[in-house]
Write a protein that holds these residues in place. Structure first.
Motif, PDB file in Angstrom:
ATOM      1  N   TRP A  73      44.464  36.447  36.530  1.00 26.50           N
ATOM      2  CA  TRP A  73      45.490  37.491  36.683  1.00 26.50           C
ATOM      3  C   TRP A  73      44.869  38.864  36.489  1.00 26.50           C
ATOM      4  N   GLY A  74      43.935  38.968  35.575  1.00 30.27           N
ATOM      5  CA  GLY A  74      43.249  40.238  35.357  1.00 30.27           C
ATOM      6  C   GLY A  74      42.460  40.677  36.584  1.00 30.27           C
ATOM      7  N   CYS A  75      41.761  39.738  37.198  1.00 25.13           N
ATOM      8  CA  CYS A  75      41.021  40.051  38.431  1.00 25.13           C
ATOM      9  C   CYS A  75      41.981  40.507  39.526  1.00 25.13           C
ATOM     10  N   ARG A  76      43.110  39.824  39.618  1.00 22.45           N
ATOM     11  CA  ARG A  76      44.126  40.181  40.602  1.00 22.45           C
ATOM     12  C   ARG A  76      44.636  41.604  40.354  1.00 22.45           C
ATOM     13  N   ALA A  77      44.859  41.933  39.087  1.00 18.51           N
ATOM     14  CA  ALA A  77      45.352  43.262  38.734  1.00 18.51           C
ATOM     15  C   ALA A  77      44.337  44.340  39.101  1.00 18.51           C
ATOM     16  N   LEU A  78      43.060  44.086  38.818  1.00 17.41           N
ATOM     17  CA  LEU A  78      42.026  45.064  39.183  1.00 17.41           C
ATOM     18  C   LEU A  78      41.909  45.197  40.693  1.00 17.41           C
ATOM     19  N   GLY A  79      41.949  44.077  41.400  1.00 12.04           N
ATOM     20  CA  GLY A  79      41.860  44.110  42.865  1.00 12.04           C
ATOM     21  C   GLY A  79      43.037  44.827  43.494  1.00 12.04           C
ATOM     22  N   ALA A  80      44.213  44.702  42.888  1.00 14.24           N
ATOM     23  CA  ALA A  80      45.424  45.323  43.438  1.00 14.24           C
ATOM     24  C   ALA A  80      45.380  46.841  43.360  1.00 14.24           C
ATOM     25  N   THR A  81      44.544  47.397  42.494  1.00 16.19           N
ATOM     26  CA  THR A  81      44.471  48.854  42.373  1.00 16.19           C
ATOM     27  C   THR A  81      43.720  49.478  43.545  1.00 16.19           C
ATOM     28  N   SER A  82      42.874  48.710  44.205  1.00 11.78           N
ATOM     29  CA  SER A  82      41.992  49.209  45.265  1.00 11.78           C
ATOM     30  C   SER A  82      41.090  50.332  44.757  1.00 11.78           C
ATOM     31  N   ASP A  83      40.878  50.379  43.458  1.00 11.09           N
ATOM     32  CA  ASP A  83      40.018  51.387  42.843  1.00 11.09           C
ATOM     33  C   ASP A  83      38.569  50.932  42.990  1.00 11.09           C
ATOM     34  N   SER A  84      37.769  51.743  43.648  1.00  8.62           N
ATOM     35  CA  SER A  84      36.396  51.355  43.967  1.00  8.62           C
ATOM     36  C   SER A  84      35.523  51.153  42.727  1.00  8.62           C
ATOM     37  N   GLN A  85      35.895  51.724  41.591  1.00  7.36           N
ATOM     38  CA  GLN A  85      35.051  51.545  40.411  1.00  7.36           C
ATOM     39  C   GLN A  85      35.063  50.107  39.885  1.00  7.36           C
ATOM     40  N   TYR A  86      36.076  49.322  40.282  1.00  7.55           N
ATOM     41  CA  TYR A  86      36.150  47.933  39.827  1.00  7.55           C
ATOM     42  C   TYR A  86      35.574  46.949  40.854  1.00  7.55           C
ATOM     43  N   MET A  87      35.239  47.443  42.025  1.00  8.27           N
ATOM     44  CA  MET A  87      34.698  46.559  43.063  1.00  8.27           C
ATOM     45  C   MET A  87      33.366  45.914  42.673  1.00  8.27           C
ATOM     46  N   PRO A  88      32.427  46.631  42.039  1.00  4.42           N
ATOM     47  CA  PRO A  88      31.178  45.953  41.644  1.00  4.42           C
ATOM     48  C   PRO A  88      31.420  44.766  40.704  1.00  4.42           C
ATOM     49  N   LEU A  89      32.334  44.920  39.768  1.00  8.23           N
ATOM     50  CA  LEU A  89      32.658  43.814  38.863  1.00  8.23           C
ATOM     51  C   LEU A  89      33.265  42.652  39.639  1.00  8.23           C
ATOM     52  N   LEU A  90      34.219  42.938  40.499  1.00  4.25           N
ATOM     53  CA  LEU A  90      34.862  41.878  41.274  1.00  4.25           C
ATOM     54  C   LEU A  90      33.874  41.206  42.222  1.00  4.25           C
ATOM     55  N   GLN A  91      32.956  41.985  42.795  1.00  2.00           N
ATOM     56  CA  GLN A  91      31.926  41.397  43.663  1.00  2.00           C
ATOM     57  C   GLN A  91      30.976  40.509  42.863  1.00  2.00           C
ATOM     58  N   SER A  92      30.641  40.931  41.640  1.00  4.56           N
ATOM     59  CA  SER A  92      29.776  40.111  40.778  1.00  4.56           C
ATOM     60  C   SER A  92      30.437  38.772  40.484  1.00  4.56           C
ATOM     61  N   ILE A  93      31.728  38.816  40.219  1.00  2.00           N
ATOM     62  CA  ILE A  93      32.465  37.578  39.949  1.00  2.00           C
ATOM     63  C   ILE A  93      32.468  36.696  41.187  1.00  2.00           C
ATOM     64  N   TYR A  94      32.755  37.311  42.330  1.00  2.00           N
ATOM     65  CA  TYR A  94      32.818  36.559  43.584  1.00  2.00           C
ATOM     66  C   TYR A  94      31.475  35.900  43.906  1.00  2.00           C
ATOM     67  N   GLN A  95      30.387  36.591  43.623  1.00  2.00           N
ATOM     68  CA  GLN A  95      29.051  36.084  43.956  1.00  2.00           C
ATOM     69  C   GLN A  95      28.441  35.210  42.859  1.00  2.00           C
ATOM     70  N   SER A  96      29.085  35.163  41.717  1.00  2.00           N
ATOM     71  CA  SER A  96      28.554  34.400  40.586  1.00  2.00           C
ATOM     72  C   SER A  96      28.547  32.896  40.879  1.00  2.00           C
ATOM     73  N   LYS A  97      27.495  32.255  40.435  1.00  2.00           N
ATOM     74  CA  LYS A  97      27.395  30.806  40.597  1.00  2.00           C
ATOM     75  C   LYS A  97      28.068  30.069  39.439  1.00  2.00           C
ATOM     76  N   VAL A  98      28.356  30.776  38.340  1.00  3.54           N
ATOM     77  CA  VAL A  98      28.938  30.125  37.167  1.00  3.54           C
ATOM     78  C   VAL A  98      30.402  30.500  36.915  1.00  3.54           C
ATOM     79  N   ALA A  99      30.886  31.561  37.543  1.00  3.60           N
ATOM     80  CA  ALA A  99      32.287  31.946  37.352  1.00  3.60           C
ATOM     81  C   ALA A  99      33.208  30.892  37.959  1.00  3.60           C
ATOM     82  N   HIS A 100      34.313  30.635  37.305  1.00  2.20           N
ATOM     83  CA  HIS A 100      35.293  29.656  37.775  1.00  2.20           C
ATOM     84  C   HIS A 100      35.831  30.089  39.142  1.00  2.20           C
TER      85      HIS A 100
END
Length: 107
Positions: A73-100
């Protein structure tokens, strides 16, 4: 009219403090509740977004199973802002091999 405006400002300040308090508790259910509120655009202050992003950043790779839904839900909330400062974090999560995998569905 002045008392109505004052009442609205008080309620807004109180509500914002509620989300800040929810994020600061460390409790999984309260984190989920705060993130859900923020997903709808409520109380998306810079402070609340920064708190949420820090929680996700610290936990996304090692979070226990019972915490994944709240972080998602937190990731969803950050993504919903469309704020570019949170995109690197969300991209790291998306590309992570260990993130759920549930954390990767923030869009």
């Amino acid at each position: 009219t002045f008392s109505l405006l004052l009442s609205l400002l008080f309620n807004l300040a109180h509500a914002q403090n509620d989300v800040t308090s929810l994020l600061n508790t460390g409790d999984t259910k309260q984190l989920r509740q705060a993130a859900k509120l923020m997903t709808t655009g409520k109380q998306n202050t810079a402070e609340n977004l920064r708190l949420l992003a820090n929680i996700i950043k610290q936990e996304y790779e090692t979070a226990p199973t019972n915490r994944i839904d709240a972080l998602s839900w937190g990731c969803r909330a950050l993504g919903a802002t469309s704020d570019s400062q949170y995109m690197p974090l969300l991209q790291s999560i998306y590309q992570s091999k260990v993130a759920h995998k549930k954390l990767k569905k923030y869009e």
